[in-house]
Design a protein around this motif. Structure first.
Motif, PDB file in Angstrom:
ATOM      1  N   LYS A   1       0.727  -1.135  -0.106  1.00  0.00           N
ATOM      2  CA  LYS A   1       0.202   0.167   0.167  1.00  0.00           C
ATOM      3  C   LYS A   1       0.873   1.235   0.230  1.00  0.00           C
ATOM      4  O   LYS A   1       1.676   1.377   0.666  1.00  0.00           O
ATOM      5  CB  LYS A   1      -0.855   0.108   1.294  1.00  0.00           C
ATOM      6  N   LEU A   2       0.438   2.236  -0.839  1.00  0.00           N
ATOM      7  CA  LEU A   2       1.373   3.179  -0.873  1.00  0.00           C
ATOM      8  C   LEU A   2       1.313   4.206   0.461  1.00  0.00           C
ATOM      9  O   LEU A   2       2.524   4.801   0.789  1.00  0.00           O
ATOM     10  CB  LEU A   2       0.713   4.444  -1.849  1.00  0.00           C
ATOM     11  N   ASN A   3       0.436   4.101   1.542  1.00  0.00           N
ATOM     12  CA  ASN A   3       0.520   4.820   2.705  1.00  0.00           C
ATOM     13  C   ASN A   3       1.444   4.030   3.595  1.00  0.00           C
ATOM     14  O   ASN A   3       1.864   4.538   4.559  1.00  0.00           O
ATOM     15  CB  ASN A   3      -0.674   4.803   2.975  1.00  0.00           C
ATOM     16  N   ARG A   4       2.139   2.864   3.049  1.00  0.00           N
ATOM     17  CA  ARG A   4       2.977   2.180   3.860  1.00  0.00           C
ATOM     18  C   ARG A   4       4.493   2.484   3.484  1.00  0.00           C
ATOM     19  O   ARG A   4       5.480   1.910   3.870  1.00  0.00           O
ATOM     20  CB  ARG A   4       2.982   0.610   3.762  1.00  0.00           C
TER      21      ARG A   4
ATOM     22  N   ASN B   1       7.518   5.192   2.822  1.00  0.00           N
ATOM     23  CA  ASN B   1       8.084   6.550   3.081  1.00  0.00           C
ATOM     24  C   ASN B   1       8.448   7.648   1.691  1.00  0.00           C
ATOM     25  O   ASN B   1       8.758   6.905   0.764  1.00  0.00           O
ATOM     26  CB  ASN B   1       8.956   6.528   4.129  1.00  0.00           C
ATOM     27  N   LYS B   2       8.541   8.678   2.210  1.00  0.00           N
ATOM     28  CA  LYS B   2       8.896   9.599   0.829  1.00  0.00           C
ATOM     29  C   LYS B   2      10.308   8.999   0.167  1.00  0.00           C
ATOM     30  O   LYS B   2      10.329   9.136  -1.189  1.00  0.00           O
ATOM     31  CB  LYS B   2       9.015  11.092   1.337  1.00  0.00           C
TER      32      LYS B   2
ATOM     33  N   LYS C   1       9.494   6.369  -1.992  1.00  0.00           N
ATOM     34  CA  LYS C   1       8.777   6.413  -3.258  1.00  0.00           C
ATOM     35  C   LYS C   1       9.410   7.224  -4.212  1.00  0.00           C
ATOM     36  O   LYS C   1       9.501   6.976  -5.394  1.00  0.00           O
ATOM     37  CB  LYS C   1       7.728   7.576  -2.753  1.00  0.00           C
TER      38      LYS C   1
ATOM     39  N   LYS D   1       7.053  -4.036  -1.961  1.00  0.00           N
ATOM     40  CA  LYS D   1       7.231  -4.553  -0.756  1.00  0.00           C
ATOM     41  C   LYS D   1       8.717  -4.575  -0.278  1.00  0.00           C
ATOM     42  O   LYS D   1       9.117  -4.220   0.832  1.00  0.00           O
ATOM     43  CB  LYS D   1       6.429  -5.470  -0.359  1.00  0.00           C
TER      44      LYS D   1
END
Length: 210
Positions: A56-59, A61-62, A65, A77
């Protein structure tokens, strides 16, 4: 150098045309994609970064990403790095699957062993048991571990009770018995570390197959 990130499905057995049974572990290769290439000129060594597994993208960090965005790849993952001198065979964004391996290849499998929690010396190190006779108070204990008055301490690295398992384990020189391209499965002879659905890495062996 060949390599993949996968997960352990479990163990089964295969029969050949002569009826000989071979115990095998089934490894499912998750979708693998090349994220980065490292070279001696820029990083001091040659390696390829491979990512796998949905997340999941909310898992994410910047910094992670940004790393994936630079490669124009969806965040994954798992991210593993494999040393190789054959950088020209890999392009950023290229997908890898089980077809890079074939029957008869020998591979090394790296995984995390099952955690057993805190165990005594009999289970952890294979110590022998004490007497089970009436009156004996020495059954599964470690025995003497001091060194008398001098030096009056327990030496470092003495085998004692403690946490067992949950460690990085490498099993070398496993034979690839079958490759199922349709289901993205690799069947290797013997057992590998970790529980079912545990993450593993499969790469070309560093030893000569026998």
């Amino acid at each position: 150098m060949k390599f993949l990130i996968g997960k352990k499905v479990g163990m089964t057995q295969l029969f050949d045309e002569n009826g000989t049974v071979t115990p095998v572990t089934v490894i499912q290769a998750m979708p693998n994609v090349v994220v980065q290439k490292k070279s001696v000129e820029t990083d001091g060594y040659n390696a390829v970064q491979v990512a796998s597994g949905d997340v999941k993208l909310n898992r994410v960090n910047k910094p992670t990403k940004g790393h994936f965005e630079k490669a124009n790849v969806e965040p994954k993952k798992y991210l593993n790095e494999f040393k190789t001198d054959d950088l020209d065979s890999y392009e950023i964004g290229k997908e890898l699957n089980v077809t890079i391996f074939s029957e008869g290849d020998f591979v090394d499998v790296v995984g995390t062993s099952k955690g057993k929690g805190t165990q005594g010396v009999v289970t952890r190190h294979g110590f022998g048991r004490g007497r089970e006779t009436h009156g004996s108070k020495f059954h599964r204990m470690p025995g003497g571990m001091g060194a008398a008055t001098y030096p009056g301490k327990v030496w470092k690295n003495h085998r004692m009770a403690g946490k067992t398992g949950n460690e990085r384990v490498t099993v070398q020189n496993l034979l690839v018995v079958r490759v199922d391209e349709e289901r993205n499965l690799i069947f290797v002879k013997g057992s590998i570390p970790g529980p079912k659905r545990g993450k593993v890495t499969v790469k070309e062996t560093v030893k000569q197959g026998k």
